[in-house]
Design a protein around this motif. Structure first.
Motif, PDB file in Angstrom:
ATOM      1  N   LEU A  22      62.281  43.390 118.638  1.00 20.52           N
ATOM      2  CA  LEU A  22      63.095  44.605 118.602  1.00 20.52           C
ATOM      3  C   LEU A  22      63.363  45.136 120.006  1.00 20.52           C
ATOM      4  N   SER A  23      62.385  45.025 120.875  1.00 17.17           N
ATOM      5  CA  SER A  23      62.534  45.558 122.236  1.00 17.17           C
ATOM      6  C   SER A  23      63.601  44.820 123.036  1.00 17.17           C
ATOM      7  N   GLN A  24      63.890  43.585 122.658  1.00 12.14           N
ATOM      8  CA  GLN A  24      64.847  42.783 123.415  1.00 12.14           C
ATOM      9  C   GLN A  24      66.249  42.790 122.818  1.00 12.14           C
ATOM     10  N   LEU A  25      66.445  43.548 121.748  1.00 16.28           N
ATOM     11  CA  LEU A  25      67.751  43.554 121.088  1.00 16.28           C
ATOM     12  C   LEU A  25      68.522  44.853 121.311  1.00 16.28           C
ATOM     13  N   GLN A  26      68.300  45.476 122.464  1.00 14.24           N
ATOM     14  CA  GLN A  26      69.090  46.648 122.842  1.00 14.24           C
ATOM     15  C   GLN A  26      70.530  46.228 123.133  1.00 14.24           C
ATOM     16  N   SER A  27      70.694  44.985 123.553  1.00 12.02           N
ATOM     17  CA  SER A  27      72.021  44.397 123.755  1.00 12.02           C
ATOM     18  C   SER A  27      72.069  43.115 122.922  1.00 12.02           C
ATOM     19  N   PRO A  28      73.253  42.662 122.543  1.00  7.30           N
ATOM     20  CA  PRO A  28      73.364  41.488 121.669  1.00  7.30           C
ATOM     21  C   PRO A  28      72.717  40.243 122.282  1.00  7.30           C
ATOM     22  N   PRO A  74      79.643  27.876 117.921  1.00  7.88           N
ATOM     23  CA  PRO A  74      79.511  29.241 117.393  1.00  7.88           C
ATOM     24  C   PRO A  74      78.074  29.740 117.526  1.00  7.88           C
ATOM     25  N   ARG A  75      77.943  31.004 117.861  1.00  2.00           N
ATOM     26  CA  ARG A  75      76.611  31.601 118.011  1.00  2.00           C
ATOM     27  C   ARG A  75      76.552  32.897 117.231  1.00  2.00           C
ATOM     28  N   LYS A  76      75.415  33.107 116.598  1.00  2.00           N
ATOM     29  CA  LYS A  76      75.198  34.349 115.868  1.00  2.00           C
ATOM     30  C   LYS A  76      74.422  35.287 116.775  1.00  2.00           C
ATOM     31  N   TYR A  77      75.020  36.428 117.075  1.00  2.00           N
ATOM     32  CA  TYR A  77      74.400  37.426 117.936  1.00  2.00           C
ATOM     33  C   TYR A  77      73.765  38.512 117.087  1.00  2.00           C
ATOM     34  N   TYR A  78      72.573  38.921 117.483  1.00  2.00           N
ATOM     35  CA  TYR A  78      71.827  39.977 116.798  1.00  2.00           C
ATOM     36  C   TYR A  78      71.702  41.183 117.710  1.00  2.00           C
ATOM     37  N   MET A  79      71.711  42.366 117.107  1.00  2.00           N
ATOM     38  CA  MET A  79      71.551  43.604 117.868  1.00  2.00           C
ATOM     39  C   MET A  79      70.937  44.658 116.960  1.00  2.00           C
ATOM     40  N   LEU A  80      70.202  45.581 117.567  1.00  2.91           N
ATOM     41  CA  LEU A  80      69.628  46.674 116.786  1.00  2.91           C
ATOM     42  C   LEU A  80      70.724  47.511 116.144  1.00  2.91           C
ATOM     43  N   SER A  81      70.529  47.868 114.893  1.00  3.40           N
ATOM     44  CA  SER A  81      71.414  48.831 114.235  1.00  3.40           C
ATOM     45  C   SER A  81      70.964  50.223 114.683  1.00  3.40           C
ATOM     46  N   ASP A  82      71.719  51.250 114.316  1.00  2.00           N
ATOM     47  CA  ASP A  82      71.295  52.618 114.632  1.00  2.00           C
ATOM     48  C   ASP A  82      69.940  52.904 113.989  1.00  2.00           C
ATOM     49  N   PHE A  83      69.777  52.472 112.737  1.00  2.00           N
ATOM     50  CA  PHE A  83      68.502  52.635 112.041  1.00  2.00           C
ATOM     51  C   PHE A  83      67.401  51.858 112.770  1.00  2.00           C
ATOM     52  N   GLY A  84      67.739  50.657 113.236  1.00  6.80           N
ATOM     53  CA  GLY A  84      66.788  49.831 113.974  1.00  6.80           C
ATOM     54  C   GLY A  84      66.325  50.495 115.262  1.00  6.80           C
ATOM     55  N   ARG A  85      67.231  51.204 115.935  1.00  5.66           N
ATOM     56  CA  ARG A  85      66.863  51.922 117.163  1.00  5.66           C
ATOM     57  C   ARG A  85      65.845  53.019 116.850  1.00  5.66           C
ATOM     58  N   GLU A  86      66.087  53.749 115.758  1.00  6.84           N
ATOM     59  CA  GLU A  86      65.151  54.809 115.355  1.00  6.84           C
ATOM     60  C   GLU A  86      63.782  54.225 115.032  1.00  6.84           C
ATOM     61  N   VAL A  87      63.776  53.155 114.252  1.00  4.86           N
ATOM     62  CA  VAL A  87      62.519  52.514 113.867  1.00  4.86           C
ATOM     63  C   VAL A  87      61.808  51.963 115.105  1.00  4.86           C
ATOM     64  N   PHE A  88      62.569  51.321 116.005  1.00 12.68           N
ATOM     65  CA  PHE A  88      61.971  50.786 117.230  1.00 12.68           C
ATOM     66  C   PHE A  88      61.291  51.894 118.036  1.00 12.68           C
ATOM     67  N   GLN A  89      61.963  53.027 118.198  1.00 11.78           N
ATOM     68  CA  GLN A  89      61.381  54.138 118.961  1.00 11.78           C
ATOM     69  C   GLN A  89      60.065  54.605 118.332  1.00 11.78           C
ATOM     70  N   GLN A  90      60.042  54.722 117.017  1.00 10.14           N
ATOM     71  CA  GLN A  90      58.826  55.161 116.331  1.00 10.14           C
ATOM     72  C   GLN A  90      57.710  54.129 116.472  1.00 10.14           C
ATOM     73  N   LEU A  91      58.054  52.847 116.317  1.00 12.04           N
ATOM     74  CA  LEU A  91      57.048  51.788 116.467  1.00 12.04           C
ATOM     75  C   LEU A  91      56.535  51.719 117.901  1.00 12.04           C
ATOM     76  N   LYS A  92      57.438  51.900 118.850  1.00 11.15           N
ATOM     77  CA  LYS A  92      57.059  51.875 120.266  1.00 11.15           C
ATOM     78  C   LYS A  92      56.059  52.998 120.569  1.00 11.15           C
TER      79      LYS A  92
END
Length: 112
Positions: A22-28, A74-92
């Motif tokens: 999660l910490s590394q998915l602030q950007s795609p 083709p490459r599949k890029y992953y990124m934190l959703s808005d919900f993921g950002r909230e969860v990441f902050q709480q877990l951090k």
């Protein structure tokens, strides 16, 4: 190393890998670039562990993904959703507090 120690280390590592990813998915990031970023930070993860974790996090709506088909491969890029950002902050915050408490206990050694 005994089977018990290996099992306990795996259990300990499982939750930390989620936080590391999660910490590394602030950007795609696509899978291989994510593995490289983690390894640059001394966190090793097998692709057989990473991709199921990414799918699970996406199913939990912590990540979004998008295919980039502009290159030959083709490459599949992953990124934190808005919900993921909230969860990441709480877990951090939880991790930092827990790590501080454990460090305090572990520096004192095992009390009898």
């Amino acid at each position: 190393m005994s089977d018990l120690i290996l099992s306990l280390k795996t259990e300990l590592r499982r939750g930390t890998l989620t936080l590391a990813v999660l910490s590394q998915l602030q950007s795609p990031q696509y899978g291989y670039s994510l593995v490289q970023r983690l390894e640059e930070n001394n966190v090793s993860i097998d692709q057989s562990t990473l991709y199921p974790l990414l799918r699970r996090l996406e199913k939990q709506e912590l990540l979004t993904s998008e295919w980039d088909t502009t290159e030959n491969r083709p490459r599949k890029y992953y990124m934190l959703s808005d919900f993921g950002r909230e969860v990441f902050q709480q877990l951090k915050e939880e991790w930092l507090q827990t790590a501080m408490q454990l460090n305090s206990m572990l520096q004192g050694g095992i009390s009898e």
